[in-house]
Design a protein around this motif. Structure first.
Motif, PDB file in Angstrom:
ATOM      1  N   SER A 116     141.153   6.736  34.670  1.00 51.25           N
ATOM      2  CA  SER A 116     140.862   7.790  35.637  1.00 51.25           C
ATOM      3  C   SER A 116     139.551   7.445  36.336  1.00 51.25           C
ATOM      4  O   SER A 116     138.763   6.654  35.822  1.00 51.25           O
ATOM      5  N   LEU A 154     136.613  14.281  33.652  1.00 46.74           N
ATOM      6  CA  LEU A 154     136.207  15.681  33.786  1.00 46.74           C
ATOM      7  C   LEU A 154     135.797  16.198  32.413  1.00 46.74           C
ATOM      8  O   LEU A 154     136.550  16.094  31.454  1.00 46.74           O
ATOM      9  N   ILE A 168     135.628  18.829  30.263  1.00 43.82           N
ATOM     10  CA  ILE A 168     136.137  20.199  30.083  1.00 43.82           C
ATOM     11  C   ILE A 168     135.204  20.999  29.183  1.00 43.82           C
ATOM     12  O   ILE A 168     135.037  22.215  29.366  1.00 43.82           O
ATOM     13  N   GLY A 202     137.222  14.892  39.415  1.00 43.23           N
ATOM     14  CA  GLY A 202     137.218  14.901  37.950  1.00 43.23           C
ATOM     15  C   GLY A 202     138.234  13.949  37.336  1.00 43.23           C
ATOM     16  O   GLY A 202     138.024  13.418  36.249  1.00 43.23           O
ATOM     17  N   ILE A 203     139.325  13.709  38.027  1.00 43.08           N
ATOM     18  CA  ILE A 203     140.295  12.728  37.520  1.00 43.08           C
ATOM     19  C   ILE A 203     140.563  11.656  38.570  1.00 43.08           C
ATOM     20  O   ILE A 203     140.758  10.504  38.224  1.00 43.08           O
ATOM     21  N   TYR A 261     147.644  14.038  39.061  1.00 41.10           N
ATOM     22  CA  TYR A 261     147.133  14.734  37.877  1.00 41.10           C
ATOM     23  C   TYR A 261     146.124  15.828  38.233  1.00 41.10           C
ATOM     24  O   TYR A 261     145.519  16.435  37.336  1.00 41.10           O
ATOM     25  N   PRO A 318     147.269  19.631  36.724  1.00 41.11           N
ATOM     26  CA  PRO A 318     147.032  20.035  35.329  1.00 41.11           C
ATOM     27  C   PRO A 318     145.555  20.150  34.978  1.00 41.11           C
ATOM     28  O   PRO A 318     145.160  21.021  34.195  1.00 41.11           O
ATOM     29  N   VAL A 319     144.744  19.278  35.568  1.00 38.51           N
ATOM     30  CA  VAL A 319     143.312  19.342  35.263  1.00 38.51           C
ATOM     31  C   VAL A 319     142.687  20.594  35.878  1.00 38.51           C
ATOM     32  O   VAL A 319     141.833  21.256  35.257  1.00 38.51           O
ATOM     33  N   LEU A 359     144.191  23.449  36.439  1.00 39.09           N
ATOM     34  CA  LEU A 359     144.640  24.600  35.651  1.00 39.09           C
ATOM     35  C   LEU A 359     143.884  24.675  34.324  1.00 39.09           C
ATOM     36  O   LEU A 359     143.486  25.753  33.875  1.00 39.09           O
ATOM     37  N   ALA A 360     143.672  23.514  33.717  1.00 36.18           N
ATOM     38  CA  ALA A 360     142.945  23.478  32.447  1.00 36.18           C
ATOM     39  C   ALA A 360     141.519  23.988  32.631  1.00 36.18           C
ATOM     40  O   ALA A 360     140.992  24.717  31.790  1.00 36.18           O
ATOM     41  N   ILE A 406     140.113  15.626  28.852  1.00 36.63           N
ATOM     42  CA  ILE A 406     141.243  16.449  29.303  1.00 36.63           C
ATOM     43  C   ILE A 406     142.175  15.628  30.206  1.00 36.63           C
ATOM     44  O   ILE A 406     143.392  15.820  30.204  1.00 36.63           O
ATOM     45  N   ASN A 407     141.600  14.681  30.932  1.00 37.44           N
ATOM     46  CA  ASN A 407     142.413  13.817  31.805  1.00 37.44           C
ATOM     47  C   ASN A 407     143.464  13.043  31.008  1.00 37.44           C
ATOM     48  O   ASN A 407     144.550  12.740  31.519  1.00 37.44           O
ATOM     49  N   PRO A 426     147.416  14.707  30.720  1.00 41.30           N
ATOM     50  CA  PRO A 426     148.489  14.409  31.691  1.00 41.30           C
ATOM     51  C   PRO A 426     148.742  12.919  31.869  1.00 41.30           C
ATOM     52  O   PRO A 426     149.878  12.522  32.135  1.00 41.30           O
ATOM     53  N   ILE A 427     147.732  12.093  31.704  1.00 37.16           N
ATOM     54  CA  ILE A 427     147.956  10.643  31.867  1.00 37.16           C
ATOM     55  C   ILE A 427     148.876  10.141  30.754  1.00 37.16           C
ATOM     56  O   ILE A 427     149.846   9.411  31.016  1.00 37.16           O
ATOM     57  N   GLU A 446     152.442  11.110  31.225  1.00 34.63           N
ATOM     58  CA  GLU A 446     153.102  10.318  32.259  1.00 34.63           C
ATOM     59  C   GLU A 446     153.464   8.930  31.743  1.00 34.63           C
ATOM     60  O   GLU A 446     154.504   8.374  32.090  1.00 34.63           O
ATOM     61  N   ALA A 477     146.834  21.813  30.157  1.00 29.10           N
ATOM     62  CA  ALA A 477     146.917  20.486  30.789  1.00 29.10           C
ATOM     63  C   ALA A 477     148.179  19.726  30.389  1.00 29.10           C
ATOM     64  O   ALA A 477     148.460  18.670  30.936  1.00 29.10           O
TER      65      ALA A 477
END
Lengths: 336, 336, 336, 336
Positions: free
Chosen positions: C246, C250, C252, C273-274, C279, C282-283, C285-286, D252-253, D256-257, D260, D290
């Motif tokens: 990434s 980020l 969190i 952040g990512i 992606y 989702p980040v 929303l988190a 947190i990234n 989702p990574i 995927e 996430a």
């Protein structure tokens, strides 16, 4: 607190010391190494050390404020040196040079490397027979057979062997064929492996974890020492950072810091520390200038054909030049 | 692609080169420094450089595959050296030593530092008059008045001055009283400041960002160069890592890498690079051994009373010893 | 220690408080914001706060053990909310959504973005007119002319504007055309810029530094507050780590930690952040689930044609879906 | 390239496929898991996959451009779910909650934890019996005896067990008493351990290394899969960064990574991910938002008296609240 016991201490005396320590708020662990017997006391209360010091069977007693104890320089002012036999000593006012390929590949390669090292007066050869690889599909080394072949050739040339051990079961397999067991960066906190290496009568070099702290490295050494083996070396091999211009970031700061905090010898690995062949030399020289007791680096007769790590491996001509310069740097450092 | 133009180039010729470059897929930026005029071409297409090379008004032309262009060593094989006047030169086969307090505090302090440096044959003094501080309530420096006082005393002793500039408006205020503007680690990517320093006829030393990459440092230098100022120095001062045993992690690898990638001189800052007084010496020596053109470090007559950074500041006796050793290391390095 | 003074305090009373504080071992800094007058006391001695509390002209007095004072939640239990006018409020039990392109490019783009945001009920638009770029040859933004064009279109639609200010001289230029000044990650510790933004009557959003700590972010906010401006927002935008999958990591964790440590609103930037378009959702929303008061993200009518940051920019359809989900997440969080 | 073979493939057919692959430039590794037989082909050449696809004995064939193969989502679109028996399934459209103490301490503690979890409908309990500790003098766990006691109580309550295995020799000792073997962050690249876990018929959860990359985590899973075990879970538990306000930085990234890149379930560990009790809840909720398939966290009847990790451990009341919220978040996520 470290209490060094007299070798001949009576059981009753030892128990009395343990009981008294407990009464003073200290939990003791008995550590029997191949050389000495210690009680390591963990506790927080301050007390007059003379309350213990007069007891029968005590050879010496030290307060150690660090959380690691036996590897701390606070109780052992004399620096540790390791005698590998045949006049090969690490850490005693000499510069230790350890060189060789990333992986042991075949007899011709090993012999050529030995010839190169002998010609340069280098007495310790490195090489991997068990290779930790990120991918399960990559070359994982020749195993013990490769080690035996290497050992036969090395002994003929008076060459000592340092090689990585990856798991407990390999210790016995490798034992008779190595002079120094190397614990790799991915195993620095493999505590079971460290415990077992504490029961071995061979030297152990622990590499700093891939993102390990200096303190964690010292704790890992404490594991081996506390399990009985005082023959320890530490190795700075670069840490993982955000910088992408080099493979790792050799932490030059770690060298003087380790030399201050522990009595153990400190070796630098410039090959992994920067990971780029053309820069290995300046980083190696810098590490010795910063106080390292030795360096370990990768060399191969044809780096571009090496089975692994070719991009950070010196050819023999570069290796020869490096050795010559390393010795000059060491000489300057010792004679400022 | 860098096209160095002849000083006397006719406007029509220049326009023809720009047009031809565009036709070949290159966007050009004209860069007029105090020394030369260049066209920097950014584009991706491969082409035969001779298509341009024969055009009127071109002094020289180079392909540069790096994304930074003017600071790359790919077009300028001769290393840059900076002449500060009065025989003070940086980067030309001499070791540059820059020392002094973190903060300029008062006349007595400045004079004592000058006396110490003069006695050691050091010609460049560092000191802060504008201090970047995390907290708004901390000491922020004496400002321009402090700089003027320092300048008066320094000039009497033939001493050159390097000092940090924090914002555009300070450039004019400081201009007549400094020899080298220092861009601090928190301003490495303050692009407006870099642009403005490109219009100044004084040398500029750019410190690597607190977690800046080597590439970002080169880009920051490219900003100053592209805005017109070729008098540039780079400084490795340690990066931020997870390790807590030192203030920063001096990236020793960065020194040989920078020396390979750029023609600009490279200075090391061991004071910030490790942040602990007792280890400044080994790290400084290592940095020179790795190839640094100079070092900048903090010294103070009484470090424990310094207005800032006392914990990483050498006293004059330690400074004297360091200078002596630095010169020996440099001599060895240059005469291997 | 923070002493909030009565607006009408007599000079003699204020001086008496300062003198008494000094006698108690505290150095005071007077902070006049557009809303209140404070004395911030820095010192170490413990004392009975009632020794000061009874003095004339004191509205309130608080002990604050954190090193940052005015931004600490230790003295201000009510969370700060910012009223941008026209019913647009940040941080007061509403979720703030700020969206728009990385760079303002042209009128059509701005209008399309406004139309998209209006349709979604979003009231704050982001966009850059001064772009910090690593390379001096990259697109640096439309400048103030672009901002004026944007402002005209935004005002017609009742849209508020947040845009990055890179240097002190831009503050005056931008002032009449922005509702929130954004301080970018490369300027988090540009202390002169922070000082000047403390003298402005507009809100300021400070992004966390590229490798800045949570504490440094709070200190940077303290600069602005201490210079007079209480209208502050903080933004978590990812930190630099070794991970290469990434663009940034980020943090969190920073969201609940900041919400605990400061009374200021906390915004998350999932785009930086990512750094990867697919992606961002989702980040984002988190981050809201973790407690963020709002999000700021990049959207563009055609991300693949964006002048900058296209790889992390949502198209309008993705943006619409994100907004819908963000509001559901926020609603759940507020009604657990 | 992954070639899934028919279970009944004739040896001659298999050899023909291997030979043909070799001729096409691919080295194959045969992987027999408890469920299928594969040939994993490593090579670089592009070729028409139909050249192989028609051969006898092939069930399916996939190109996989990732360097890890069997764990990649590029060939297996259906996500893996693990059936632990008794209706306990991980990763199949349900949220997996795993909770329990850092260390198993005694019967009363285990029973109280089971009672708490049963009341909340949680079916998987975590707990350590072999504890990796930095210091050799710290509590290292109850060992297999503790595990047996735990197992007895858990089975009565229909509770499944996840527990960390630290070395090869513990696999056999623990085998009958665990449902999921956990590989800790210090062992993520203990390749011998991974190899051996590939030969086990129990599920394995691999935690990301302390400073491991996402790619390294996938490679570690590939080791287990390639050695024969498809029952795999991955766990994001925070990485080591420079930030000191939290114990680790939960990435947190990565959630989702990973979702995927791999077909394996992804679990988040907020307890280690932030390391501070009061912030575990928001981070846990964020991780599920996430995309995590589950969470694993530490809970204890009296966190302040826990044998280890008390500072990041929830009490049962906090745990109950967290479980309730986790389920709401998961429900929202699945029904957007």
């Amino acid at each position: 607190m470290i209490i060094q016991l007299q070798p001949s201490i009576a059981t009753a005396d030892k128990e009395a010391i343990i009981a008294k320590s407990k009464a003073l708020g200290y939990k003791t662990t008995e550590v029997k190494t191949q050389e000495h017997v210690y009680l390591v006391g963990i506790g927080k209360k301050e007390f007059d050390i003379r309350l213990l010091g007069h007891m029968a069977g005590i050879a010496d007693i030290h307060r150690v404020s660090d959380d690691y104890k036996l590897v701390s320089r606070k109780w052992k002012v004399d620096r540790t040196h390791l005698d590998l036999g045949d006049g090969v000593i690490i850490g005693d006012g000499t510069l230790s040079i350890m060189a060789g390929p990333c992986s042991i590949e075949n007899e011709a390669q090993v012999q050529q490397t030995i010839d190169h090292l002998v010609a340069q007066g280098v007495r310790i050869m490195r090489g991997g027979v068990f290779k930790p690889r990120s991918s399960p599909y990559a070359f994982r080394g020749l195993g013990v057979d490769g080690l035996k072949m290497w050992h036969t050739l090395a002994r003929k040339a008076g060459m000592k062997i340092i090689s990585e051990v990856m798991q407990v079961s390999q210790i016995a397999e490798m034992h008779d064929y190595v002079d120094v067991f190397q614990v790799g960066a991915r195993n620095t906190q493999n505590f079971n492996l460290l415990d077992e290496l504490g029961r071995v009568d061979k030297a152990v070099m622990i590499k700093r974890g891939i993102s390990g702290t200096i303190e964690e490295l010292l704790y890992s050494a404490e594991y081996v020492f506390a399990a009985g083996n005082e023959k320890l070396l530490l190795c700075e091999r670069g840490i993982r950072t955000y910088e992408r211009a080099s493979r790792n970031t050799l932490d030059i700061n770690a060298i003087p810091i380790l030399k201050e905090k522990t009595h153990l010898p400190v070796i630098a690995d410039p090959s992994h520390g920067i990971g780029i062949r053309e820069y290995v030399e300046p980083v190696a020289l810098a590490a010795v200038m910063a106080g390292a007791d030795g360096v370990i680096y990768e060399t191969h007769q044809k780096p571009e054909e090496a089975a692994s790590d070719g991009q950070q491996t010196l050819d023999f001509k570069e290796s020869e030049k490096l050795i010559r310069k390393l010795r000059k740097v060491y000489e300057l450092r010792e004679n400022f």
